[in-house]
Structures are given as structure tokens and as C-alpha cells.
Enzyme design. Structure first.
Site, PDB file in Angstrom:
ATOM      1  N   GLY A  40       6.338   5.784   8.504  1.00  0.00           N
ATOM      2  CA  GLY A  40       5.397   6.897   8.571  1.00  0.00           C
ATOM      3  C   GLY A  40       5.481   7.557   9.932  1.00  0.00           C
ATOM      4  O   GLY A  40       6.513   7.466  10.609  1.00  0.00           O
ATOM      5  N   SER A  41       4.388   8.174  10.344  1.00  0.00           N
ATOM      6  CA  SER A  41       4.430   8.944  11.586  1.00  0.00           C
ATOM      7  C   SER A  41       4.446   8.015  12.807  1.00  0.00           C
ATOM      8  O   SER A  41       3.998   6.859  12.739  1.00  0.00           O
ATOM      9  CB  SER A  41       3.213   9.858  11.666  1.00  0.00           C
ATOM     10  OG  SER A  41       2.063   9.084  11.929  1.00  0.00           O
TER      11      SER A  41
ATOM     12  N   GLY B  98       2.350   4.663  13.433  1.00  0.00           N
ATOM     13  CA  GLY B  98       3.185   3.483  13.693  1.00  0.00           C
ATOM     14  C   GLY B  98       2.777   2.779  14.973  1.00  0.00           C
ATOM     15  O   GLY B  98       2.750   1.545  15.029  1.00  0.00           O
TER      16      GLY B  98
ATOM     17  N   CYS C  97      12.754  11.981   7.157  1.00  0.00           N
ATOM     18  CA  CYS C  97      12.776  11.546   8.564  1.00  0.00           C
ATOM     19  C   CYS C  97      14.119  11.922   9.156  1.00  0.00           C
ATOM     20  O   CYS C  97      14.239  12.102  10.358  1.00  0.00           O
ATOM     21  CB  CYS C  97      12.634  10.030   8.700  1.00  0.00           C
ATOM     22  SG  CYS C  97      11.523   9.291   7.554  1.00  0.00           S
TER      23      CYS C  97
ATOM     24  N   LYS D 249       0.855  -1.188   0.000  1.00  0.00           N
ATOM     25  CA  LYS D 249       0.000   0.000   0.000  1.00  0.00           C
ATOM     26  C   LYS D 249       0.890   1.237   0.000  1.00  0.00           C
ATOM     27  O   LYS D 249       1.468   1.608   1.022  1.00  0.00           O
ATOM     28  CB  LYS D 249      -0.915   0.047   1.230  1.00  0.00           C
ATOM     29  CG  LYS D 249      -1.922   1.183   1.120  1.00  0.00           C
ATOM     30  CD  LYS D 249      -2.533   1.586   2.437  1.00  0.00           C
ATOM     31  CE  LYS D 249      -1.947   2.847   3.012  1.00  0.00           C
ATOM     32  NZ  LYS D 249      -1.940   4.052   2.165  1.00  0.00           N
TER      33      LYS D 249
HETATM   34  C1  UN1 Z   1      13.962   9.525   5.013  1.00  0.00           C
HETATM   35  O1  UN1 Z   1      14.558  10.357   5.669  1.00  0.00           O
HETATM   36  O2  UN1 Z   1      12.731   9.438   5.091  1.00  0.00           O
HETATM   37  O3  UN1 Z   1      19.391   9.310   4.347  1.00  0.00           O
HETATM   38  C2  UN1 Z   1      14.702   8.638   4.100  1.00  0.00           C
HETATM   39  C3  UN1 Z   1      18.711   9.941   3.552  1.00  0.00           C
HETATM   40  C4  UN1 Z   1      18.074   9.209   2.393  1.00  0.00           C
HETATM   41  C5  UN1 Z   1      16.854   8.474   2.846  1.00  0.00           C
HETATM   42  C6  UN1 Z   1      15.988   9.282   3.744  1.00  0.00           C
HETATM   43  N1  UN1 Z   1      19.016   8.301   1.813  1.00  0.00           N
HETATM   44  O4  UN1 Z   1      18.536  11.120   3.675  1.00  0.00           O
END
Ligand code: UN1
Length: 493
Positions: free
Chosen positions: A225-226, A230, A281, A172
Site C-alpha cells: 500500500g502507500s 506502510g 506501483c 484483510k
Molecule cells: C503493482 O504495480 O502494484 O509488474 C503490481 C507489473 C504487474 C504487477 C504490478 N505484474 O506491472
């Protein structure tokens, strides 16, 4: 464009489905529509995946790898088209979009090579004429739930280790970025991946995600995700005794010590804070700076931030694209207002851009706050936008304490020329990823990706660690002595 689910190797059109639009965040234009599927489509996809898995697991792993090599070559052929589509639907600037497609290519090649490894162990037995080994076996059908900020990279981090290990997949993707999922599904079709090995079901988390987690034939769920979502995934997964791998929020910091190369630190901070409009993230959201260099660092950050162009990511001169949607814009604005109310000093930015060329898109100025208290909301909660909070400290010990004071633990960074400080920091920073003399982003696919505390639940994407998510260990003992030998009893006089 009317996007369809990809189930059992077919593009499945359902009469009763409701459809929602995919919007270009740079200008508000509708790019496509996607179906909001229901449990019926999830059940159908799982049946197809389950049937396909028996045959897929029987194919020797080095042969399964051939499909991943073919996927890698297709991704390479289509790199520019995929990058353009990615920028259109997600908004990240074109250079970063190309980088993300490259991340998918790298992952395909890395996991293809695993087809000739998938190492287990052979170890001596405690009894004579007995052989002991462990092998990785597939779990069955893997359920993948992926986010919009890295719609290709994160999908490949999850799907390719699952596939090489002999699982099949029900996926999904995020409703914000279904076109990338459609492009990937098209590639699976073009390389003749056996039908049902990967199935794509579009729809909402509460409906499709829940049906996946509750489905008895999906034994492993991988979610990015958040943290709020999660934890719901973990709760429901726990109830159904599922293996659940979670990758969630971050509140990542760059530490700048008094002996740091400040020019380099500024480059690292801006790239990791404002790249992808702060929607990684791993994005830098806090700068923890030694008081002796604070003023200097701030001046340089302001000066360089002024040079960043904001706009449609397809324009190669643009450095900061839009954020994903109106709700994201409002959330970022909300945190900026809290920062102002709680007494942080706004050094630059802080505004939604919504006039002229920005009128129809979702743009936020790169924003820097200073004199932020490390326990304030601004310094504690994930904003997921181009906003940095500068926090002053007096020592390395204090810097580490501030870094570790948040509920997340994904990525951290230290700029220092002092090897002793650097090694001390890498030991004590409580995050899954640590960078030295670089910003907080830029993870490579052959190392584990993930974090501590509220960022995860002990699993990792990427690297060898990803194989642990999608395999069960099987320990095999072969006794060729011709007699009953009892472990722990015989041979222990
Ligand atoms: C993410 O931050 O959601 O390390 C993934 C990084 C990328 C992947 C990030 N290679 O910034």
C-alpha cells in the site's frame, strides 16, 4: 450482493456490523456492500487460523501443494468471470484484468511446485560424524493486508507462499475491491481447503489492520500500500516485534537515450504509464530523455496518446479505464495543478472528464508534462494516475542520477541499443526492478518483486524471495559420534 467475512471455513454474519458500499468506478453504481469488522472478528479469525495451522503444517508440503494446484485449475475455469468482476469493481480494462487473473494462476502453479522443493541447505560440519542442515519452518499465522490495484495478483503473491510453507492466513483485503476477495474465498471453499487455513476479514485499516498487527498470535505481517500507511505498519509491527514485509510506493522512470528505438520507447512508455490508468506501483511516472531526441519523442508521444480511448474497461476497445474513486481523481488533479503552477509545460491532457458518458465515473485524461524539473513536486511524489513528467538530460550519467534522485526505488527502464550503456545502467539504477527496452511494468511472478529506499524494507514478494518472508530458518545439527564434540574448540588445534 452482501459480502460476508470468511472465518473458519464459514461465511460469518455479524448483527452489529456497519456496512459500506462497493462502487463501480466506471459509472458510480453500487455493486455490493461489505462489513466493517472489528477486533472481535479479527480475534475470531486468528483463533481459527491458529487452530488450523497445527494440522496444516503437519500435511507434507507436496500434499499441501495439491490444494494450490486445485486453486490454480479453479482460477483457470473461472478466468473470464473473475476478470469481468475485477473490471467491474476496480476499473482496469478487461484485457489487463485477464492478465491479472493469469498472474494469480501462475503464482498458484509456481508455489504448488515449491511443495516439492522448499530447499534448505545441507553442509559439512566442522566436526567428524556430525551432520548439519537448515530447513524452512512455518512461522504460524500470517497477516496479509492487500491493496485494490491488483486485488487478485498481490493477494496470491502473499497467500500462496505463506500456505505452501505451512502457515495459515488472516487476510484483510482493500475495502475498494472486496468482491475479488470474496471470489477467492469461494474458490477456497469449493476446493475444500481445510477450514481456517485462509480467513478473510473485511474492514478498515485503522481497526482491522491494527488489530491484526497487535495480535500476539500473528507473527508476520505482509503489507502492500502507500508509504505513509506502510511506515505506520512498520512502527506498530516493530513495537510488537513482528516480522513486517512492506511493498510501497514508486516514482518509476523510463530513460530514453539518443540511440533508442523511439517507436518502441513510445509504446513502452504509454503502456507502462497509462495502462491501469497509471495505478500500478510500477507505473511509469517520469520519462528521462536525452536532449537530442526529446522533441521527436514528445511529438510521437502526443500523437499516440491522442489515439487512446478512455471509458468503461468492459468495452474491449477502451485502453484507459477510470481511476478507483473520487479521492484518487482529486489527488491526481491536485498534482496536475501543482505542475501547472510550478511552470511545467502541459503537452496534452490535464483534465477530469465528467460529462456525457463520463459523468458518473472517475475519469482523468492521460496527461503529459514536459520541461519538468527533476527536483519538483511533480517529479518527486507518487501520483498514482495517468500523468507523465518529461525531464531532459544530456548524458547517461545524468539520466541515472535523475532516476535515483527520488525517495522510492521500485522499477526503472532504459531504452538504448548500446550494450555498454545498458549494462552500465542496470548496474547503477537504484531500483529493485530494471527493464531494458521495455516499460516499467510487467514483472513475472517467479522473480523477486520489490524495491529499494522508500519502496520497501528489504523484503520481496514473489519468486523464491517470498518464501523468506513466510519461513523461519531452522539449523539442525545431528552428532552421531557418540561423544561430546565441541564446535570451535575441538578440532581446532
Ligand atoms: C503493482 O504495480 O502494484 O509488474 C503490481 C507489473 C504487474 C504487477 C504490478 N505484474 O506491472
Amino acid at each position: 450482493m452482501k459480502l460476508l467475512n470468511f472465518i473458519g471455513g464459514n461465511w460469518v454474519e455479524e448483527a452489529v456490523l456497519q456496512r459500506i458500499p462497493v462502487i463501480n468506478p466506471a459509472n458510480g453504481e453500487e455493486l455490493a456492500t461489505l462489513p466493517l469488522s472489528t477486533k472481535v472478528e479479527v480475534d475470531f479469525a486468528v483463533r481459527e487460523a491458529k487452530t488450523a495451522q497445527k494440522a496444516w503444517a503437519q500435511i507434507p508440503a507436496p500434499k499441501r501443494a495439491q490444494y494450490l494446484y486445485d486453486i490454480a485449475f479453479k482460477l483457470k475455469d473461472k478466468k473470464e468471470h473473475l476478470a469481468q468482476t475485477l473490471t467491474l469493481e476496480m476499473g482496469k480494462v478487461i484485457e489487463e484484468a485477464r492478465g491479472e487473473v493469469q498472474e494469480g494462476i501462475d503464482m498458484a502453479l509456481y508455489m504448488a511446485a515449491e511443495g516439492r522443493r522448499l530447499f534448505g541447505e545441507t553442509v559439512p560440519s566442522e566436526l567428524p560424524d556430525k551432520f548439519a542442515m537448515s530447513v524452512r519452518s512455518p512461522i504460524g499465522v500470517a497477516g496479509l493486508i492487500t491493496p485494490w490495484n491488483f486485488p487478485i495478483a498481490i493477494a496470491t503473491w502473499k497467500a500462496f507462499p505463506a500456505l505452501i510453507a505451512g502457515n495459515t492466513v488472516v487476510w484483510k483485503p482493500s475495502n475498494e475491491t472486496p468482491m475479488m476477495a470474496y471470489e477467492l474465498a469461494k474458490i477456497f471453499e469449493e476446493i475444500d481447503l481445510p477450514k481456517g487455513v485462509v480467513n478473510v476479514v473485511f474492514g478498515s485499516g485503522p481497526t482491522v489492520g491494527t488489530a491484526m498487527i497487535e495480535h500476539p498470535e500473528i507473527r508476520v505481517i505482509s503489507f502492500t500500500g502507500s508509504t505513509a500507511t506502510g511506515s505506520k505498519v512498520a512502527e506498530l509491527g516493530g513495537k510488537h516485534l513482528k516480522k513486517v514485509s512492506l511493498e510501497m510506493g514508486g516514482k518509476n522512470a523510463v530513460i530514453v537515450m539518443d540511440d533508442a528505438d523511439l517507436e518502441l520507447a513510445v509504446e513502452g512508455i504509454l503502456w507502462s504509464a497509462f495502462g491501469t490508468a497509471g495505478q500500478r506501483c510500477t507505473a511509469c511516472s517520469r520519462v528521462i530523455v536525452h536532449r537530442d531526441v526529446k522533441e521527436q519523442l514528445e511529438e510521437k508521444l502526443i500523437q499516440e496518446t491522442k489515439k487512446l480511448t478512455i471509458g468503461d474497461g468492459l468495452d474491449p476497445s477502451v485502453k484507459i479505464g477510470p481511476v478507483i474513486n473520487k479521492a484518487a481523481l482529486e489527488k491526481i488533479n491536485h498534482y496536475v495543478q501543482i505542475g501547472k503552477e510550478q511552470g511545467a509545460s502541459l503537452l496534452i491532457g490535464g483534465q477530469i472528464l465528467n460529462t456525457g458518458a463520463y459523468e458518473k465515473g472517475f475519469y482523468f485524461e492521460p496527461t503529459i508534462f514536459s520541461n519538468v524539473q527533476s527536483d519538483s513536486i511533480l517529479a518527486q511524489e507518487e501520483i498514482f494516475g495517468p500523468v507523465i513528467s518529461i525531464i531532459e538530460v544530456a548524458s547517461l550519467e545524468e539520466a541515472i542520477e535523475v532516476n535515483n534522485s527520488v525517495k522510492f526505488g521500485l522499477s526503472s527502464s532504459i531504452f538504448s541499443q548500446d550494450i555498454n550503456k545498458v549494462f552500465k545502467a542496470q548496474q547503477l539504477l537504484d531500483t529493485g526492478i530494471v527493464y531494458v527496452n521495455a516499460g516499467t511494468t510487467g514483472a513475472e511472478i517467479h522473480l523477486p518483486f520489490g524495491g529499494t529506499k522508500g519502496t520497501g524494507n528489504g523484503h520481496r514478494d514473489s519468486g523464491q524471495a517470498a518464501l523468506d518472508v513466510y519461513t523461519e530458518w531452522k539449523s539442525i545439527y545431528v552428532d552421531y559420534s557418540g561423544k561430546l564434540q565441541r564446535a570451535q574448540i575441538d578440532n581446532n588445534e
